[in-house]
Design a protein around this motif. Structure first.
Motif, PDB file in Angstrom:
ATOM      1  N   ASP A 221     -12.682 -20.629  54.736  1.00 53.54           N
ATOM      2  CA  ASP A 221     -13.115 -19.514  54.050  1.00 53.54           C
ATOM      3  C   ASP A 221     -14.002 -18.736  54.236  1.00 53.54           C
ATOM      4  O   ASP A 221     -14.039 -17.464  53.840  1.00 53.54           O
ATOM      5  CB  ASP A 221     -13.036 -20.343  52.372  1.00 53.54           C
ATOM      6  CG  ASP A 221     -12.013 -20.657  51.631  1.00 53.54           C
ATOM      7  OD1 ASP A 221     -10.954 -20.196  52.259  1.00 53.54           O
ATOM      8  OD2 ASP A 221     -12.037 -21.420  50.759  1.00 53.54           O
ATOM      9  N   SER A 222     -15.166 -19.290  54.375  1.00 52.89           N
ATOM     10  CA  SER A 222     -16.442 -18.607  54.818  1.00 52.89           C
ATOM     11  C   SER A 222     -16.041 -17.387  55.842  1.00 52.89           C
ATOM     12  O   SER A 222     -16.482 -16.229  55.860  1.00 52.89           O
ATOM     13  CB  SER A 222     -17.574 -19.451  55.569  1.00 52.89           C
ATOM     14  OG  SER A 222     -17.798 -20.447  54.351  1.00 52.89           O
ATOM     15  N   VAL A 223     -15.532 -17.947  57.157  1.00 54.14           N
ATOM     16  CA  VAL A 223     -15.262 -17.153  58.193  1.00 54.14           C
ATOM     17  C   VAL A 223     -14.176 -16.014  57.810  1.00 54.14           C
ATOM     18  O   VAL A 223     -14.638 -14.777  57.888  1.00 54.14           O
ATOM     19  CB  VAL A 223     -14.865 -17.814  59.363  1.00 54.14           C
ATOM     20  CG1 VAL A 223     -14.409 -17.001  60.443  1.00 54.14           C
ATOM     21  CG2 VAL A 223     -15.843 -18.694  59.823  1.00 54.14           C
ATOM     22  N   THR A 224     -13.047 -16.333  57.140  1.00 51.06           N
ATOM     23  CA  THR A 224     -12.238 -15.321  56.713  1.00 51.06           C
ATOM     24  C   THR A 224     -12.618 -14.436  55.763  1.00 51.06           C
ATOM     25  O   THR A 224     -11.987 -13.264  55.742  1.00 51.06           O
ATOM     26  CB  THR A 224     -11.006 -15.768  56.555  1.00 51.06           C
ATOM     27  OG1 THR A 224     -10.924 -16.922  55.354  1.00 51.06           O
ATOM     28  CG2 THR A 224     -10.374 -16.543  57.559  1.00 51.06           C
ATOM     29  N   ALA A 225     -13.575 -14.715  54.939  1.00 51.02           N
ATOM     30  CA  ALA A 225     -14.073 -13.823  53.972  1.00 51.02           C
ATOM     31  C   ALA A 225     -15.170 -12.929  54.684  1.00 51.02           C
ATOM     32  O   ALA A 225     -15.225 -11.582  53.908  1.00 51.02           O
ATOM     33  CB  ALA A 225     -14.746 -14.732  52.764  1.00 51.02           C
ATOM     34  N   PHE A 226     -15.636 -13.001  55.770  1.00 47.22           N
ATOM     35  CA  PHE A 226     -16.911 -12.175  56.042  1.00 47.22           C
ATOM     36  C   PHE A 226     -16.418 -11.506  57.514  1.00 47.22           C
ATOM     37  O   PHE A 226     -17.174 -10.572  57.887  1.00 47.22           O
ATOM     38  CB  PHE A 226     -18.178 -13.016  56.075  1.00 47.22           C
ATOM     39  CG  PHE A 226     -18.462 -12.984  54.678  1.00 47.22           C
ATOM     40  CD1 PHE A 226     -19.301 -11.790  54.325  1.00 47.22           C
ATOM     41  CD2 PHE A 226     -18.369 -14.216  53.894  1.00 47.22           C
ATOM     42  CE1 PHE A 226     -19.877 -11.991  52.865  1.00 47.22           C
ATOM     43  CE2 PHE A 226     -19.047 -14.279  52.521  1.00 47.22           C
ATOM     44  CZ  PHE A 226     -19.453 -13.235  52.188  1.00 47.22           C
ATOM     45  N   ARG A 232      -9.409 -10.324  65.958  1.00 52.16           N
ATOM     46  CA  ARG A 232      -9.741  -9.392  67.038  1.00 52.16           C
ATOM     47  C   ARG A 232      -9.807 -10.400  68.410  1.00 52.16           C
ATOM     48  O   ARG A 232      -9.053  -9.945  69.252  1.00 52.16           O
ATOM     49  CB  ARG A 232     -11.126  -8.752  67.179  1.00 52.16           C
ATOM     50  CG  ARG A 232     -11.357  -7.208  67.224  1.00 52.16           C
ATOM     51  CD  ARG A 232     -12.343  -6.859  66.710  1.00 52.16           C
ATOM     52  NE  ARG A 232     -12.703  -6.558  65.193  1.00 52.16           N
ATOM     53  CZ  ARG A 232     -13.745  -6.436  64.526  1.00 52.16           C
ATOM     54  NH1 ARG A 232     -14.746  -7.125  65.074  1.00 52.16           N
ATOM     55  NH2 ARG A 232     -13.688  -6.108  63.475  1.00 52.16           N
ATOM     56  N   PHE A 233     -10.214 -11.630  68.112  1.00 57.59           N
ATOM     57  CA  PHE A 233     -10.093 -12.557  69.137  1.00 57.59           C
ATOM     58  C   PHE A 233      -8.480 -12.807  69.557  1.00 57.59           C
ATOM     59  O   PHE A 233      -8.266 -12.878  70.817  1.00 57.59           O
ATOM     60  CB  PHE A 233     -10.527 -14.021  68.747  1.00 57.59           C
ATOM     61  CG  PHE A 233     -10.223 -15.215  69.429  1.00 57.59           C
ATOM     62  CD1 PHE A 233     -11.075 -15.125  70.505  1.00 57.59           C
ATOM     63  CD2 PHE A 233      -9.684 -16.261  69.085  1.00 57.59           C
ATOM     64  CE1 PHE A 233     -10.898 -16.750  71.308  1.00 57.59           C
ATOM     65  CE2 PHE A 233      -9.222 -17.084  69.720  1.00 57.59           C
ATOM     66  CZ  PHE A 233      -9.931 -17.293  71.040  1.00 57.59           C
ATOM     67  N   ALA A 234      -7.571 -12.700  68.457  1.00 52.77           N
ATOM     68  CA  ALA A 234      -6.458 -12.804  68.962  1.00 52.77           C
ATOM     69  C   ALA A 234      -5.695 -11.666  69.583  1.00 52.77           C
ATOM     70  O   ALA A 234      -4.963 -11.894  70.582  1.00 52.77           O
ATOM     71  CB  ALA A 234      -5.401 -12.850  67.386  1.00 52.77           C
ATOM     72  N   ALA A 282      -2.714 -17.383  67.711  1.00 50.69           N
ATOM     73  CA  ALA A 282      -2.755 -15.933  66.856  1.00 50.69           C
ATOM     74  C   ALA A 282      -2.057 -15.957  65.809  1.00 50.69           C
ATOM     75  O   ALA A 282      -2.420 -15.388  64.637  1.00 50.69           O
ATOM     76  CB  ALA A 282      -2.296 -15.154  68.027  1.00 50.69           C
ATOM     77  N   LEU A 283      -0.921 -16.570  65.567  1.00 51.99           N
ATOM     78  CA  LEU A 283      -0.064 -16.640  64.129  1.00 51.99           C
ATOM     79  C   LEU A 283      -0.879 -17.222  63.252  1.00 51.99           C
ATOM     80  O   LEU A 283      -0.649 -16.954  62.173  1.00 51.99           O
ATOM     81  CB  LEU A 283       1.173 -17.236  64.474  1.00 51.99           C
ATOM     82  CG  LEU A 283       2.377 -16.326  64.617  1.00 51.99           C
ATOM     83  CD1 LEU A 283       3.674 -17.135  64.752  1.00 51.99           C
ATOM     84  CD2 LEU A 283       2.520 -15.564  63.378  1.00 51.99           C
ATOM     85  N   GLY A 284      -1.299 -18.282  63.593  1.00 50.74           N
ATOM     86  CA  GLY A 284      -2.315 -19.023  62.543  1.00 50.74           C
ATOM     87  C   GLY A 284      -3.372 -18.379  62.032  1.00 50.74           C
ATOM     88  O   GLY A 284      -3.607 -18.510  60.880  1.00 50.74           O
ATOM     89  N   ILE A 285      -4.105 -17.612  62.949  1.00 51.47           N
ATOM     90  CA  ILE A 285      -5.342 -17.032  62.426  1.00 51.47           C
ATOM     91  C   ILE A 285      -4.846 -15.674  61.573  1.00 51.47           C
ATOM     92  O   ILE A 285      -5.308 -15.709  60.352  1.00 51.47           O
ATOM     93  CB  ILE A 285      -5.770 -16.125  63.741  1.00 51.47           C
ATOM     94  CG1 ILE A 285      -6.586 -17.221  64.737  1.00 51.47           C
ATOM     95  CG2 ILE A 285      -6.930 -15.237  63.516  1.00 51.47           C
ATOM     96  CD1 ILE A 285      -7.162 -16.543  65.903  1.00 51.47           C
ATOM     97  N   LEU A 286      -3.777 -15.234  61.907  1.00 55.19           N
ATOM     98  CA  LEU A 286      -3.134 -13.940  61.085  1.00 55.19           C
ATOM     99  C   LEU A 286      -2.837 -14.609  59.814  1.00 55.19           C
ATOM    100  O   LEU A 286      -3.161 -13.829  58.665  1.00 55.19           O
ATOM    101  CB  LEU A 286      -1.908 -13.546  61.754  1.00 55.19           C
ATOM    102  CG  LEU A 286      -1.445 -12.123  61.341  1.00 55.19           C
ATOM    103  CD1 LEU A 286      -2.567 -11.088  61.715  1.00 55.19           C
ATOM    104  CD2 LEU A 286       0.181 -11.789  62.208  1.00 55.19           C
TER     105      LEU A 286
END
Ligand code: UDP
Ligand code: MG
Length: 335
Positions: A221-226, A232-234, A282-286
């Motif tokens: 939650d912290s990372v995806t919120a900010f 970009r890594f993907a 990458a899909l997971g990150i998305l």
């Protein structure tokens, strides 16, 4: 009807029956000794043990104790949010119930806030030797990567022990973000702030209510919120994969022209498996970001309030008592 208190102390509690008496016997003298009007807002986060009963019992002798009860366990951050939504004070302190955050520090926080005229005073853990090596290690990695990824300006080792001004609390309450992680949301506001160091103590009783699964959820939650860095890594991974594929293509064409076609099973397997893994990652990150969008679109409340002792008391006193502080006390959208 008393006027709103100067200070609200918000305490999330999830199955804290073991620590409750210790907590109260330590907090109460501190709060009474502040010399200001206060309320203690205990947020019972859907406990299944005797926390609710204990709170009601204590409330009988401690009129400043106000009890909020959530209908179901909503999690640490949501429980604090419930408290922030309903707190009446000009200043609001949030602290854990397990006495890892020493209540004595509240006096200093309030003094610093008033003297230096800052909106936020962070409690910063100067010594975490009481936490397990695992907790310290994961915490260090967590704050490091958050600062690297998002540059949130959050102080490392500032957890959820902090004092906020009314303006800050109103600003935070106006951000009805899904999976809001307050320790990053508050510094991101950029309001004037100060910090006071403290020694993180051992949990006074009971056991941690933060299993690894909740810690992981908080991190994601912290990372995806900010930060969009993972997205970009993907992209970069995809680019690198593309370059590799091109090189392979050149090699394949050359091999064919030179007529020594490779047996090629190993390399094929490696490439297929490698690309498959990268794509899934990458899909997971998305998916994490799409999931956040989805949750935001659903706009489900992060908690459901079952009971507010102040409201119950006012209802008993009749309609006349309800006229006061209606504005602040109005049920917020997320309530
Ligand atoms: N807590 C909560 N809801 C939860 C989990 C925890 O309200 O679902 C409260 C808990 O009662 C405590 C605070 O959040 O007051 C911090 O939890 P804990 O001390 O278990 O976490 P740790 O210090 O082990 O990270
Ligand atoms: Mg704790």
């Amino acid at each position: 009807m008393p006027s709103p208190p100067l200070l609200s102390i918000v305490v999330p509690m999830f199955n804290e029956e073991a620590v409750l008496p210790l907590f109260v016997s330590r907090l109460r003298p501190v709060a009474d000794g502040l010399g200001v009007s206060y309320e203690v807002l205990a947020v019972d986060d859907g406990s299944s043990d005797a926390t609710a009963v204990g709170l009601q019992r204590i409330r009988r002798e401690w009129s400043q104790l106000r009890v909020l009860r959530l209908r179901a366990n909503a999690g640490h951050q949501a429980a604090i949010s419930a408290g922030l939504d309903r707190a009446l004070g000009d200043y609001v302190v949030t602290l854990d119930a397990d006495l890892q955050d020493p209540p004595e520090l509240i006096a200093e926080m309030l003094r610093v806030a008033q003297q230096q005229r800052v909106d936020v005073v962070y409690g910063v853990r100067s010594d975490r030797s009481s936490d397990s090596a695992f907790k310290r290690g994961t915490a260090r990695a967590f704050y490091r990567s958050m600062n690297a990824l998002a540059g949130t300006g959050a102080l490392s080792h500032a957890g959820d022990f902090r004092l906020m001004s009314r303006a800050t609390v109103d600003a935070v309450n106006a951000l009805p973000e899904y999976g809001r992680v307050l320790r990053f949301v508050v510094p991101a506001l950029g309001f004037p702030s100060a910090a006071v160091p403290y020694r993180r103590e051992e949990r006074a009783a009971g056991s941690s209510k933060y299993p690894l699964s909740k810690m992981l959820r908080l991190s994601v939650d912290s990372v995806t919120a900010f930060s969009l860095a993972p997205l970009r890594f993907a992209t970069y991974l995809g680019l690198a994969g593309g370059v590799l594929a091109l090189l392979l293509l050149v090699y394949a064409l050359y091999a064919r022209a030179a007529d020594h076609v490779v047996a090629g099973w190993t390399s094929t397997v490696v490439v297929v498996a490698g690309m498959g893994a990268v794509q899934l990652l990458a899909l997971g990150i998305l998916g994490e970001y799409v999931g956040r969008l989805y949750a935001a679109a659903q706009a489900r409340p992060s908690y459901y309030l079952a009971y507010d002792s102040l409201e119950a008391a006012r209802r008993r006193e009749g309609v006349a008592g309800r006229e006061e502080f209606t504005e602040r006390d109005a049920p917020s959208p997320s309530a």
